[in-house]
Design an enzyme around this catalytic site. Structure first.
Site, mmCIF file in Angstrom:
data_model
loop_
_atom_site.group_PDB
_atom_site.id
_atom_site.type_symbol
_atom_site.label_atom_id
_atom_site.label_comp_id
_atom_site.label_asym_id
_atom_site.label_seq_id
_atom_site.Cartn_x
_atom_site.Cartn_y
_atom_site.Cartn_z
ATOM 1 N N ASP A 115 -16.002 -2.741 -5.176
ATOM 2 C CA ASP A 115 -16.110 -3.960 -4.380
ATOM 3 C C ASP A 115 -17.567 -4.415 -4.369
ATOM 4 O O ASP A 115 -18.486 -3.601 -4.512
ATOM 5 C CB ASP A 115 -15.627 -3.728 -2.944
ATOM 6 N N CYS A 127 -3.591 -14.089 -3.414
ATOM 7 C CA CYS A 127 -3.459 -14.574 -2.041
ATOM 8 C C CYS A 127 -3.961 -16.012 -1.936
ATOM 9 O O CYS A 127 -4.339 -16.468 -0.860
ATOM 10 C CB CYS A 127 -4.216 -13.665 -1.076
ATOM 11 N N ASP A 182 -6.435 -6.781 -6.438
ATOM 12 C CA ASP A 182 -6.166 -7.597 -5.243
ATOM 13 C C ASP A 182 -7.412 -8.411 -4.885
ATOM 14 O O ASP A 182 -8.091 -8.126 -3.892
ATOM 15 C CB ASP A 182 -5.761 -6.673 -4.090
ATOM 16 N N ARG A 228 0.832 -1.208 0.000
ATOM 17 C CA ARG A 228 0.000 0.000 0.000
ATOM 18 C C ARG A 228 0.870 1.263 0.000
ATOM 19 O O ARG A 228 0.565 2.244 -0.683
ATOM 20 C CB ARG A 228 -0.957 -0.013 1.196
ATOM 21 N N PHE A 269 -11.451 -4.651 -6.281
ATOM 22 C CA PHE A 269 -11.597 -5.483 -5.088
ATOM 23 C C PHE A 269 -11.059 -4.693 -3.891
ATOM 24 O O PHE A 269 -10.215 -5.173 -3.131
ATOM 25 C CB PHE A 269 -10.856 -6.810 -5.236
ATOM 26 N N ALA A 290 -15.710 -6.235 -9.788
ATOM 27 C CA ALA A 290 -14.579 -5.497 -10.346
ATOM 28 C C ALA A 290 -14.245 -5.934 -11.774
ATOM 29 O O ALA A 290 -13.930 -5.089 -12.625
ATOM 30 C CB ALA A 290 -13.357 -5.673 -9.447
#
Length: 406
Positions: free
Chosen positions: A251, A338, A298, A213, A229, A281
Site C-alpha cells: 500500500d 468500487c 482491491d 475477506r 492495495f 501496488a
C-alpha cells in the site's frame, strides 16, 4: 397535530417503477408538486396521475433524483416508521451475521427502507452517514431510535462525500450521543481489528468486503498471497487466519500499513508472517519476480465521476494484466472495483481484456455484485439491486496457463 404533507403528483404512466418498489423518482417523472415551494429534505406524499396514494418519500427539487421513497401505501408517523425500519434491519442481521462478528452494516440505505441512511456497527459503537437532505432531517429521530434499540456507548456521525455536496449539504463529523471516542476494537469473522474514527476511511473500516475477506481466507490455505492495495490489511489477516504460507501486503499509505501491523499484533501474529511493502501496488506487481497462488486486487475508486470512466477502464486493464502475470500456474485472482461511475459489466469486460493482454486464460469462477443495497448478509429486503447503485463489483479468475506459447 402535524401539518399535512406536500403532495408530489406523477405524470401519467410513470408510476410503474414506484408501484414495483423502486425507491427513486426522477424529476422527469413528476407532473407537479403541491405546494410548489417544497424544501429540500421535506417529507412528501406521492400520488399517481389519478390522485391515488402511492406512499411517502422525501424531496429534493435541486437533484436529479427528486424524490426518494421510504414507505409505500398508508404510512405511520416518521418516528414510528424509523423505529420499525431499524428493528427490522437488526432482526435480519441477527439471522445472517456470524456469531464471531460484531462489525457489520446495520442499515444500508434503500435496501432497509431508509434512503440515504447508513449505519455501521462496531461492537458498542455506531457510526452513521446521512448522505441526503431527507436523511439529514432524520438525524434526531434516528439517534433516539438507535439509542432505544441498542443502547450504544456512542453514536458518531461521519457524513461526507460527493453525494452530500450534490444534495447541497456540507460535510459533518460529530459525536451525536454518548462518549467521545476516536477509536475502538471490533471483531470480523473472528479477527480482531482496530477501527479509527478520526482517520479511517468511510465510517472507519471497509465493512462491504467482509464476506469476500472470509472467502479469501478459505482459499488461502498453503498459498503465497499478495494483498495489493491492502490498506489496513483486512485480506492479509484473513489469509493468515486461513493458513497462508506467505503474505505480501502493499500500500502507498504508511499510516494504513502501521494499522495493519497493529492488527497483526492484536491477533497474535508475528510481524515476520507478513512482508509489508510501502509502495505502489501496480509497480510492485510489474517489477517483482515472485509468483503468487492468490492475489487480491482491491484498488481505491478509479472513476470518481462519469468523466473518469474511460481512464478508469484503461487503468483497470493495466492493473489486472500485471496481476495476472504475477500469478503462479493454477493461481487465483480476486479483483474488485468500487468505482460508482464504472459499471459492473464494464469492469468485467476490462478484466477479460486484461486476461487477453496478459496472454492468460482466466475464466470467471465467481462474480460478486455488492450494490448499495447488498444482497449479502449486510443487505436487506428491498426490491433491488439497482444497477446504478453498485458499490463493489468483484471477480475471481483461475489462471490455467498461457493463451499462446512462443
Amino acid at each position: 397535530m402535524s401539518a399535512p404533507l406536500a403532495r408530489v403528483i406523477l405524470k401519467r404512466g410513470r408510476e410503474g417503477p414506484v408501484r414495483g418498489g423502486n425507491p427513486w423518482i426522477f424529476s422527469q417523472a413528476i407532473a407537479r408538486v403541491e405546494p410548489a415551494a417544497a424544501e429540500a429534505g421535506a417529507l412528501v406524499a406521492v400520488h399517481d396521475s389519478a390522485n391515488s396514494l402511492l406512499g411517502m418519500g422525501y424531496i429534493n427539487p435541486a437533484t436529479t433524483i427528486a424524490v426518494r421513497m421510504i414507505a409505500w401505501g398508508e404510512t405511520p408517523p416518521i418516528d414510528q416508521l424509523v423505529a420499525r425500519r431499524l428493528s427490522g434491519a437488526l432482526d435480519l442481521r441477527r439471522k445472517f451475521v456470524r456469531a464471531d462478528t460484531d462489525a457489520y452494516r446495520l442499515v444500508n440505505g434503500d435496501g432497509d427502507g431508509l434512503s440515504g441512511v447508513v449505519v455501521d456497527r462496531f461492537g458498542d459503537i455506531l457510526v452513521v452517514q446521512l448522505l441526503t437532505a431527507g436523511a439529514d432531517r432524520m438525524r434526531e429521530t434516528l439517534v433516539e431510535a438507535l439509542s432505544e434499540l441498542l443502547h450504544p456507548r456512542a453514536i458518531i456521525e461521519r457524513s461526507h462525500g460527493a453525494v452530500r455536496k450534490q444534495e447541497g449539504l456540507d460535510d459533518r463529523i460529530a459525536i451525536l450521543t454518548g462518549e467521545s471516542v476516536t477509536e475502538t476494537l471490533a471483531t470480523e469473522n473472528g479477527i480482531r481489528i482496530h477501527v479509527d474514527f478520526e482517520h479511517g476511511q468511510k465510517t472507519g473500516y471497509f465493512l462491504d468486503q467482509r464476506d469476500n475477506r472470509a472467502l479469501a481466507g478459505a482459499m488461502a490455505s498453503g498459498a503465497r498471497v499478495l494483498d495489493a492495495f491492502c490498506y489496513q490489511g483486512g485480506f492479509t489477516l484473513a489469509a493468515i487466519a486461513g493458513g497462508a504460507k506467505k503474505v505480501v501486503a502493499v500500500d502507498t499509505s504508511a499510516r494504513a500499513l502501521e494499522w495493519a501491523r497493529k492488527d497483526l499484533s492484536l491477533n497474535g501474529h508475528p510481524e515476520s508472517s507478513v512482508e509489508f511493502v510501502h509502495g505502489e501496488a501496480g509497480r510492485f506487481m510489474a517489477e517483482t519476480d515472485k509468483r503468487f497462488d492468490l492475489i487480491v486486487l482491491d484498488p481505491p475508486p478509479l472513476a470518481r465521476s462519469r468523466g473518469d470512466a474511460d481512464r478508469a477502464g484503461r487503468l483497470y486493464v493495466e492493473l489486472n494484466a500485471v496481476a495476472m502475470r504475477a500469478l503462479a500456474p493454477g493461481g487465483r485472482l480476486m479483483t474488485f472495483s468500487c468505482s460508482t461511475h464504472f459499471r459492473g459489466e464494464d469492469f468485467i469486460r476490462t478484466v477479460r481484456f486484461a486476461a487477453s493482454n496478459a496472454s492468460r486464460y482466466s475464466p470467471v469462477c465467481s462474480r460478486y455484485d455488492q450494490p448499495g443495497q447488498r444482497q449479502s448478509a449486510d443487505s436487506s429486503r428491498g426490491p433491488l439491486p439497482l444497477p446504478a447503485s453498485q458499490s463493489v463489483v468483484g471477480w475471481t479468475g483461475h489462471h490455467q496457463g498461457r493463451l499462446r506459447d512462443f
